[in-house]
Design an enzyme around this catalytic site. Sequence first.
Site, PDB file in Angstrom:
ATOM      1  N   SER A   1       0.819  -1.217   0.000  1.00 28.08           N
ATOM      2  CA  SER A   1       0.000   0.000   0.000  1.00 28.08           C
ATOM      3  C   SER A   1       0.852   1.267   0.000  1.00 28.08           C
ATOM      4  O   SER A   1       0.544   2.229   0.687  1.00 28.08           O
ATOM      5  CB  SER A   1      -0.951  -0.014   1.199  1.00 28.08           C
ATOM      6  OG  SER A   1      -0.224  -0.177   2.408  1.00 28.08           O
TER       7      SER A   1
ATOM      8  N   ILE B   1       2.795   4.043  -2.912  1.00 34.13           N
ATOM      9  CA  ILE B   1       2.241   4.771  -4.062  1.00 34.13           C
ATOM     10  C   ILE B   1       1.835   3.812  -5.189  1.00 34.13           C
ATOM     11  O   ILE B   1       0.797   4.023  -5.839  1.00 34.13           O
ATOM     12  CB  ILE B   1       3.235   5.847  -4.581  1.00 34.13           C
ATOM     13  CG1 ILE B   1       2.605   6.672  -5.705  1.00 34.13           C
ATOM     14  CG2 ILE B   1       4.560   5.255  -5.034  1.00 34.13           C
ATOM     15  CD1 ILE B   1       3.429   7.881  -6.134  1.00 34.13           C
ATOM     16  N   ALA B   2       2.615   2.752  -5.404  1.00 37.38           N
ATOM     17  CA  ALA B   2       2.299   1.851  -6.521  1.00 37.38           C
ATOM     18  C   ALA B   2       0.991   1.107  -6.250  1.00 37.38           C
ATOM     19  O   ALA B   2       0.064   1.137  -7.067  1.00 37.38           O
ATOM     20  CB  ALA B   2       3.450   0.866  -6.739  1.00 37.38           C
TER      21      ALA B   2
ATOM     22  N   LYS C   1       1.231  -5.398   5.087  1.00 36.70           N
ATOM     23  CA  LYS C   1       1.689  -6.117   6.284  1.00 36.70           C
ATOM     24  C   LYS C   1       1.736  -5.268   7.539  1.00 36.70           C
ATOM     25  O   LYS C   1       1.933  -5.793   8.630  1.00 36.70           O
ATOM     26  CB  LYS C   1       3.031  -6.797   6.029  1.00 36.70           C
ATOM     27  CG  LYS C   1       4.248  -5.913   5.912  1.00 36.70           C
ATOM     28  CD  LYS C   1       5.482  -6.816   5.775  1.00 36.70           C
ATOM     29  CE  LYS C   1       6.728  -6.069   5.450  1.00 36.70           C
ATOM     30  NZ  LYS C   1       7.901  -6.916   5.291  1.00 36.70           N
TER      31      LYS C   1
ATOM     32  N   ASN D   1       7.801   2.830   2.167  1.00 37.32           N
ATOM     33  CA  ASN D   1       8.881   3.761   1.785  1.00 37.32           C
ATOM     34  C   ASN D   1       8.279   5.074   1.297  1.00 37.32           C
ATOM     35  O   ASN D   1       8.837   6.151   1.523  1.00 37.32           O
ATOM     36  CB  ASN D   1       9.736   3.151   0.672  1.00 37.32           C
ATOM     37  CG  ASN D   1      10.812   2.226   1.208  1.00 37.32           C
ATOM     38  OD1 ASN D   1      10.861   1.965   2.409  1.00 37.32           O
ATOM     39  ND2 ASN D   1      11.655   1.735   0.343  1.00 37.32           N
TER      40      ASN D   1
ATOM     41  N   GLN E   1      11.155  12.376   0.675  1.00 35.22           N
ATOM     42  CA  GLN E   1      11.287  13.785   1.057  1.00 35.22           C
ATOM     43  C   GLN E   1      11.346  14.691  -0.163  1.00 35.22           C
ATOM     44  O   GLN E   1      10.540  15.591  -0.346  1.00 35.22           O
ATOM     45  CB  GLN E   1      12.576  13.981   1.869  1.00 35.22           C
ATOM     46  CG  GLN E   1      12.539  13.380   3.239  1.00 35.22           C
ATOM     47  CD  GLN E   1      13.829  13.672   4.017  1.00 35.22           C
ATOM     48  OE1 GLN E   1      14.785  14.215   3.497  1.00 35.22           O
ATOM     49  NE2 GLN E   1      13.829  13.289   5.278  1.00 35.22           N
ATOM     50  N   GLY E   2      12.372  14.444  -1.010  1.00 36.68           N
ATOM     51  CA  GLY E   2      12.725  15.376  -2.081  1.00 36.68           C
ATOM     52  C   GLY E   2      11.564  15.712  -2.982  1.00 36.68           C
ATOM     53  O   GLY E   2      11.238  16.880  -3.188  1.00 36.68           O
TER      54      GLY E   2
ATOM     55  N   GLU F   1      17.861  18.423  -8.153  1.00 31.60           N
ATOM     56  CA  GLU F   1      18.590  17.386  -7.410  1.00 31.60           C
ATOM     57  C   GLU F   1      19.715  16.852  -8.285  1.00 31.60           C
ATOM     58  O   GLU F   1      19.770  17.150  -9.488  1.00 31.60           O
ATOM     59  CB  GLU F   1      17.634  16.259  -6.985  1.00 31.60           C
ATOM     60  CG  GLU F   1      16.662  16.704  -5.895  1.00 31.60           C
ATOM     61  CD  GLU F   1      15.717  15.607  -5.449  1.00 31.60           C
ATOM     62  OE1 GLU F   1      15.660  14.539  -6.082  1.00 31.60           O
ATOM     63  OE2 GLU F   1      15.004  15.840  -4.455  1.00 31.60           O
TER      64      GLU F   1
ATOM     65  N   HIS G   1      21.993   6.071  -0.505  1.00 29.32           N
ATOM     66  CA  HIS G   1      21.803   7.524  -0.494  1.00 29.32           C
ATOM     67  C   HIS G   1      23.004   8.124   0.225  1.00 29.32           C
ATOM     68  O   HIS G   1      23.379   7.675   1.303  1.00 29.32           O
ATOM     69  CB  HIS G   1      20.504   7.895   0.228  1.00 29.32           C
ATOM     70  CG  HIS G   1      20.068   9.295  -0.057  1.00 29.32           C
ATOM     71  ND1 HIS G   1      20.762  10.391   0.398  1.00 29.32           N
ATOM     72  CD2 HIS G   1      19.036   9.787  -0.778  1.00 29.32           C
ATOM     73  CE1 HIS G   1      20.157  11.489  -0.022  1.00 29.32           C
ATOM     74  NE2 HIS G   1      19.100  11.154  -0.734  1.00 29.32           N
TER      75      HIS G   1
ATOM     76  N   ARG H   1      24.174  10.041  -7.627  1.00 33.27           N
ATOM     77  CA  ARG H   1      24.317   9.470  -6.294  1.00 33.27           C
ATOM     78  C   ARG H   1      25.442   8.465  -6.117  1.00 33.27           C
ATOM     79  O   ARG H   1      26.071   8.415  -5.070  1.00 33.27           O
ATOM     80  CB  ARG H   1      23.025   8.738  -5.947  1.00 33.27           C
ATOM     81  CG  ARG H   1      22.186   9.607  -5.150  1.00 33.27           C
ATOM     82  CD  ARG H   1      20.965   8.928  -4.737  1.00 33.27           C
ATOM     83  NE  ARG H   1      20.017  10.021  -4.608  1.00 33.27           N
ATOM     84  CZ  ARG H   1      18.752   9.872  -4.427  1.00 33.27           C
ATOM     85  NH1 ARG H   1      18.248   8.672  -4.337  1.00 33.27           N
ATOM     86  NH2 ARG H   1      17.990  10.907  -4.291  1.00 33.27           N
TER      87      ARG H   1
ATOM     88  N   HIS I   1      19.316   2.560   0.260  1.00 35.39           N
ATOM     89  CA  HIS I   1      18.173   3.434   0.032  1.00 35.39           C
ATOM     90  C   HIS I   1      17.173   2.889  -0.975  1.00 35.39           C
ATOM     91  O   HIS I   1      15.975   2.928  -0.749  1.00 35.39           O
ATOM     92  CB  HIS I   1      18.721   4.781  -0.453  1.00 35.39           C
ATOM     93  CG  HIS I   1      17.705   5.840  -0.667  1.00 35.39           C
ATOM     94  ND1 HIS I   1      16.928   6.334   0.357  1.00 35.39           N
ATOM     95  CD2 HIS I   1      17.341   6.531  -1.790  1.00 35.39           C
ATOM     96  CE1 HIS I   1      16.132   7.279  -0.119  1.00 35.39           C
ATOM     97  NE2 HIS I   1      16.354   7.398  -1.417  1.00 35.39           N
TER      98      HIS I   1
ATOM     99  N   ARG J   1      19.598   4.893 -10.323  1.00 28.72           N
ATOM    100  CA  ARG J   1      18.368   5.687 -10.446  1.00 28.72           C
ATOM    101  C   ARG J   1      18.644   7.173 -10.272  1.00 28.72           C
ATOM    102  O   ARG J   1      19.320   7.587  -9.331  1.00 28.72           O
ATOM    103  CB  ARG J   1      17.365   5.249  -9.384  1.00 28.72           C
ATOM    104  CG  ARG J   1      16.101   6.069  -9.369  1.00 28.72           C
ATOM    105  CD  ARG J   1      15.193   5.606  -8.266  1.00 28.72           C
ATOM    106  NE  ARG J   1      15.779   5.849  -6.972  1.00 28.72           N
ATOM    107  CZ  ARG J   1      15.379   6.791  -6.126  1.00 28.72           C
ATOM    108  NH1 ARG J   1      14.381   7.591  -6.434  1.00 28.72           N
ATOM    109  NH2 ARG J   1      15.966   6.939  -4.964  1.00 28.72           N
TER     110      ARG J   1
END
Length: 520
Positions: free
Chosen positions: A13, A15-16, A35, A42, A47-48, A114, A242, A289, A350, A385
């Site tokens: 549950s 965003i996806a 669960k 996550n 934040q960003g 970023e 990260h 990153r 991360h 990523r």
Amino acid sequence: MMKRYYDFLVIGSGIAGLSYALKVAPYGKVAIVTKNELIESNTRYAQGGIASVMKEPDNFEKHIEDTLKAGCYLNKREVVEMVVREAPEQIQQLLNWGIKFDTDTLGDFHLAKEGGHSEPRILHYKDITGYEIEMGLSKQARNHPNIDIFEYHFAIDIITQHHLGQTVTRYDTNIECFGCYVMDVKTHEIFTFLAPITYLATGGSGNLYQNTTNPEIATGDGVAMFYRAKGQVENLEFMQFHPTAFYNPGIKPAFLLTEALRGFDAKLRNINQEEFMHKYSPLKELAPRDVVARAIDQEMKIHGSDFVYLDCRHLDKQELLQRFPNIAEYLLKWGYDITRDLIPIVPAAHYQCGGIKVDINGQSTIHYLFAGGEVASTGLHGANRLASNSLIESIVFANRSAQFAIQHFKNHNIPTNIPDWSDEGTVLNEEMILITQSIREVQQIMSAYVGIVRSNLRLQRAIERLELLYKETEDLYRKSKLNPKLCELRNLINVGYLVIKFAMRRRESIGLHYNLSNPY
Ligand code: FAD
Ligand code: SIN
């Protein structure tokens, strides 16, 4: 009766899972199995923000090129183009669901910059974008009459022909998913959830490592379940660290200091308070990153320190506090004033770039099983990523999978003879220490040998150590009544093994996989 029938089964549950559920819900009954409490994910801690081309001088070509460059061109170009081009429409969808993003004095979206982005294109809500998204989506899901939410329900195993007594191998191309065995975490009862289409959105696996920005739920369950069901996974060697998590030993998860701070001109300094990024990249603090994380790792090794510093002291105080209020407040609780103090930071596990191999609609190699979000390997990220590309990837792919699922769910019949879970011959495990200590050992092995910098010898050592834990855990699993921690341990070992195997197979250092035995 342990069976529950739905048109669409959603596992996870964040965003996806939530955005997919909202898209299919007008067409049939949906079960969301998760669960922990609904919002724990996550997503909640992001934040960003969320990357999307919104206005000139930015354009799709620039976002596509930035994404490919960060991913060392190992990305699938077709997927990168699709995500970048479909992003603005999905941002509008989030707005339609009542989710807010910050605007400037003219009412335009405030766009942050970023690492690796050639233009400011990160929409955000203060420094708690993920919380805003997660709260907005869960409110919509809770209010939807076609969605049943099962909190504290742990998905154990995907149901395929294997559960009908047929032999299923990794080479079979006709494996079908019928649903999932799911444990009610509070009663330990195991239910058989059945649906023509299952959407796996269980997130990442940061808890493979001792130090991670991920909450406790991120234990690689989806990848492990899917791999056990003989599906194909890929790119798991690309674990993103990260660069800037708050150094606060013993506190889990590690608190993130968003990359947007460096986009705002915060600097990195080593233990002697010297700036160092100019030695590692002309892009300095805004290098991708993998470059920044390795630079920090190197500086810590050179100086024998456990952390380096993030320096915001030169930034405009008012603007800093207005833009990053949550971070400032959090640090103050631990005795750091972000406007006056150097903040100790350390890289932390991360984001899992690889995962369940899916096509451009999110369809996995197991029929009627779709995967989306961090658990999936869509081809967007390649070897690394680009910051803030994962929330947008999740919602773009959830939309595509939903459109596909709506068209096809009526074509898939569920066999009537699927057995319920049997735990005959198992006993209650009285010693949790056997599980918690093994989890710690997995995390130690992965952190020491399969972290930011690897070598052939370290990888070999890691696989041998993990082998022992695997044998002990499988033995325990066969004898014990299931509990979520035991399942998580088993999943972590499984995913750890895959990360190492993929790392061993890759002959060159590229992106997030840096091997001293085959350096750049
Ligand atoms: P999650 O949001 O992790 O959701 C997974 C869900 O699956 C959870 O509900 C979990 O409880 C459930 N689940 C897991 N296993 C099981 C199981 N066995 N049974 C039942 N349920 C299960 N990305 C960006 O693009 N921009 C950012 O600014 C950003 N900031 C970040 C900051 C932090 C601190 C972190 C940790 C990540 C950040 N990311 C960011 C990455 C991004 O948040 C995630 O990649 C994204 O939210 C993943 O969404 P998801 O829906 O795939 O998974
Ligand atoms: C951050 O805010 O630095 C995290 C962004 C991301 O992981 O995409």
